[in-house]
Design a protein around this motif. Sequence first.
Motif, PDB file in Angstrom:
ATOM      1  N   ILE A  20      75.413 -47.242  91.086  1.00  0.00           N
ATOM      2  CA  ILE A  20      74.232 -46.410  90.869  1.00  0.00           C
ATOM      3  C   ILE A  20      74.451 -45.127  91.635  1.00  0.00           C
ATOM      4  N   TYR A  21      74.264 -44.020  90.964  1.00  0.00           N
ATOM      5  CA  TYR A  21      74.401 -42.752  91.686  1.00  0.00           C
ATOM      6  C   TYR A  21      73.116 -41.937  91.615  1.00  0.00           C
ATOM      7  N   GLU A  22      72.062 -42.482  90.999  1.00  0.00           N
ATOM      8  CA  GLU A  22      70.813 -41.723  90.878  1.00  0.00           C
ATOM      9  C   GLU A  22      70.239 -41.473  92.256  1.00  0.00           C
ATOM     10  N   ARG A  23      69.602 -40.320  92.417  1.00  0.00           N
ATOM     11  CA  ARG A  23      69.108 -39.942  93.746  1.00  0.00           C
ATOM     12  C   ARG A  23      67.582 -40.032  93.858  1.00  0.00           C
ATOM     13  N   ASN A  24      66.921 -40.501  92.821  1.00  0.00           N
ATOM     14  CA  ASN A  24      65.454 -40.540  92.888  1.00  0.00           C
ATOM     15  C   ASN A  24      64.985 -41.521  93.949  1.00  0.00           C
ATOM     16  N   GLU A  25      63.759 -41.286  94.421  1.00  0.00           N
ATOM     17  CA  GLU A  25      63.369 -42.065  95.602  1.00  0.00           C
ATOM     18  C   GLU A  25      62.812 -43.458  95.324  1.00  0.00           C
ATOM     19  N   ILE A  26      62.342 -43.695  94.105  1.00  0.00           N
ATOM     20  CA  ILE A  26      61.762 -45.013  93.827  1.00  0.00           C
ATOM     21  C   ILE A  26      62.843 -45.959  93.292  1.00  0.00           C
ATOM     22  N   LYS A  27      62.994 -47.090  93.980  1.00  0.00           N
ATOM     23  CA  LYS A  27      64.000 -48.062  93.536  1.00  0.00           C
ATOM     24  C   LYS A  27      63.320 -49.179  92.755  1.00  0.00           C
ATOM     25  N   LEU A  28      63.886 -49.508  91.606  1.00  0.00           N
ATOM     26  CA  LEU A  28      63.280 -50.535  90.752  1.00  0.00           C
ATOM     27  C   LEU A  28      64.264 -51.634  90.413  1.00  0.00           C
ATOM     28  N   LYS A  29      63.713 -52.810  90.201  1.00  0.00           N
ATOM     29  CA  LYS A  29      64.516 -53.908  89.665  1.00  0.00           C
ATOM     30  C   LYS A  29      64.040 -54.168  88.238  1.00  0.00           C
ATOM     31  N   THR A  30      64.980 -54.332  87.346  1.00  0.00           N
ATOM     32  CA  THR A  30      64.631 -54.548  85.945  1.00  0.00           C
ATOM     33  C   THR A  30      64.137 -55.978  85.751  1.00  0.00           C
ATOM     34  N   LEU A  31      63.047 -56.114  84.990  1.00  0.00           N
ATOM     35  CA  LEU A  31      62.534 -57.451  84.670  1.00  0.00           C
ATOM     36  C   LEU A  31      62.962 -57.867  83.265  1.00  0.00           C
ATOM     37  N   TYR A  32      62.623 -57.021  82.292  1.00  0.00           N
ATOM     38  CA  TYR A  32      62.939 -57.315  80.894  1.00  0.00           C
ATOM     39  C   TYR A  32      63.411 -56.045  80.195  1.00  0.00           C
ATOM     40  N   VAL A  33      64.305 -56.197  79.234  1.00  0.00           N
ATOM     41  CA  VAL A  33      64.648 -55.082  78.340  1.00  0.00           C
ATOM     42  C   VAL A  33      64.679 -55.614  76.906  1.00  0.00           C
ATOM     43  N   GLY A  34      63.950 -54.955  76.018  1.00  0.00           N
ATOM     44  CA  GLY A  34      63.956 -55.330  74.606  1.00  0.00           C
ATOM     45  C   GLY A  34      65.117 -54.651  73.887  1.00  0.00           C
ATOM     46  N   VAL A  35      65.545 -55.279  72.789  1.00  0.00           N
ATOM     47  CA  VAL A  35      66.639 -54.718  71.980  1.00  0.00           C
ATOM     48  C   VAL A  35      66.050 -54.308  70.631  1.00  0.00           C
ATOM     49  N   CYS A  36      66.450 -53.127  70.123  1.00  0.00           N
ATOM     50  CA  CYS A  36      65.898 -52.706  68.826  1.00  0.00           C
ATOM     51  C   CYS A  36      66.956 -52.062  67.951  1.00  0.00           C
ATOM     52  N   GLY A  37      66.518 -51.556  66.805  1.00  0.00           N
ATOM     53  CA  GLY A  37      67.409 -50.933  65.829  1.00  0.00           C
ATOM     54  C   GLY A  37      68.132 -49.715  66.401  1.00  0.00           C
ATOM     55  N   THR A  38      67.486 -48.998  67.298  1.00  0.00           N
ATOM     56  CA  THR A  38      68.135 -47.828  67.906  1.00  0.00           C
ATOM     57  C   THR A  38      69.368 -48.273  68.700  1.00  0.00           C
ATOM     58  N   ASP A  39      69.231 -49.367  69.476  1.00  0.00           N
ATOM     59  CA  ASP A  39      70.383 -49.889  70.237  1.00  0.00           C
ATOM     60  C   ASP A  39      71.505 -50.288  69.275  1.00  0.00           C
ATOM     61  N   LYS A  40      71.104 -50.934  68.198  1.00  0.00           N
ATOM     62  CA  LYS A  40      72.080 -51.394  67.206  1.00  0.00           C
ATOM     63  C   LYS A  40      72.884 -50.205  66.669  1.00  0.00           C
ATOM     64  N   GLU A  41      72.164 -49.136  66.300  1.00  0.00           N
ATOM     65  CA  GLU A  41      72.848 -47.966  65.738  1.00  0.00           C
ATOM     66  C   GLU A  41      73.774 -47.304  66.754  1.00  0.00           C
ATOM     67  N   ILE A  42      73.344 -47.267  68.021  1.00  0.00           N
ATOM     68  CA  ILE A  42      74.196 -46.669  69.065  1.00  0.00           C
ATOM     69  C   ILE A  42      75.482 -47.487  69.198  1.00  0.00           C
ATOM     70  N   VAL A  43      75.316 -48.809  69.243  1.00  0.00           N
ATOM     71  CA  VAL A  43      76.467 -49.699  69.441  1.00  0.00           C
ATOM     72  C   VAL A  43      77.412 -49.658  68.228  1.00  0.00           C
ATOM     73  N   LEU A  44      76.840 -49.425  67.050  1.00  0.00           N
ATOM     74  CA  LEU A  44      77.691 -49.326  65.853  1.00  0.00           C
ATOM     75  C   LEU A  44      78.274 -47.923  65.681  1.00  0.00           C
ATOM     76  N   GLY A  45      77.903 -47.006  66.589  1.00  0.00           N
ATOM     77  CA  GLY A  45      78.395 -45.628  66.481  1.00  0.00           C
ATOM     78  C   GLY A  45      77.776 -44.876  65.314  1.00  0.00           C
ATOM     79  N   LYS A  46      76.524 -45.279  64.951  1.00  0.00           N
ATOM     80  CA  LYS A  46      75.892 -44.665  63.768  1.00  0.00           C
ATOM     81  C   LYS A  46      74.721 -43.756  64.109  1.00  0.00           C
ATOM     82  N   LEU A  47      74.431 -43.603  65.401  1.00  0.00           N
ATOM     83  CA  LEU A  47      73.306 -42.741  65.758  1.00  0.00           C
ATOM     84  C   LEU A  47      73.879 -41.377  66.161  1.00  0.00           C
TER      85      LEU A  47
END
Length: 360
Positions: A20-47
């Motif tokens: 992590i190299y972000e310098r913002n002051e608030i630190k967060l832990k991820t709880l959940y991340v949803g997957v959608c069509g946008t992710d699919k297109e990015i991963v397929l190199g189509k976006l």
Amino acid sequence: MKGIITYPPNGGAKFLDIDIYERNEIKLKTLYVGVCGTDKEIVLGKLPFARPEHGNTLILGHEALAVIEDPGESKIFKKGDVVVPMVRRPGKCKICSIGRWDYCEDGDFVEAGIRGKNGFMREEFYDEERYLVKVNQKDLDILVLTEPLKNVMKMVEIFRFLSGKLPWYCDDSTYTCKNLYVFGTGPEGLLVGSVFKHMGFNVIAVNRHPPTESVSKFLEINGVDYLDTSKEKISERIKKFPMDFAIDAVGSMEILYSIAKNIKNNGIVLLFGTSGQLLNGNKEFITEIVDKNLLVAGSTDGSKQNYVEAVQFIEENGMRLGFNVLISQVFKFDELESMDLVKFLTEKRKDEIKKVIKFI
Ligand code: BGC
Ligand code: ZN
Ligand code: ZN
């Protein structure tokens, strides 16, 4: 820290140890991340607009729920608060400077997990107070749907604006006499159906095949009807339920043409989907739009206020309206290390609506 990265514009997906190299002051832990069509297109190199933040890599993930680990100097947040981080971050244009970077004029914005900013498919991240939307019900995991739902809240805002052109409501001031046809029954189309039904519309969800079991269940809970165009034509259904309003969550020109042909005069058309194909020029299409005085508007992303409205909608109605049905599969983040990630992110499982990654 472990995370999932991709290589835009080429796509692909890898489970890696990242710094992590972000310098913002608030630190967060991820709880959940949803997957959608946008992710699919990015991963397929189509976006086409997907781009890295640094070098050639981008951390994926834009639909997140996270918990504050260290609030730094923040006066608003404390450790343990649960938040939804915003996807889009402003550029410097006039519209961005007045808080509506979802309407950015010059395209000089970034979007976490999509274009120019690392996303949330990782164990931890740092962020700024301004881009975090607090939730009240900390254990309500369907709040991971806040990000896709904020797009729908913006559609409601646009509908209210467009429908002011003429008195558009029914003669008792409600929308109960108005029929909304929603094209596409993925998570976004289903959320549209739920919210507009809640506003009083008679909603008909449209697709080319029968609904899956989970989709049927969700539509039934919400009181939304279904039209399977492989069995019944839209031109038949509109005889009983005229099309006053249409929302497209697919993005196909064929659908758009069918809307233009079947909708009533003074109809409202909102376009959200972008994944469709082109249609060879059809002259009637433009004539229908002009001659029917149609109001056609595109809509993408949403404002911080739209996120706030989405949180409120889910907290007040989400469980009652079956939003848990939309989360059809939950995968533990650690499980993904040994999986074929491209397959995981791009292929739908049986009866899938939305899959979600659980981090803690
Ligand atoms: C997100 C929007 C974003 C759009 C285009 C959608 O999946 O929900 O916030 O603007 O993708 O990048
Ligand atoms: Zn998404
Ligand atoms: Zn801007």
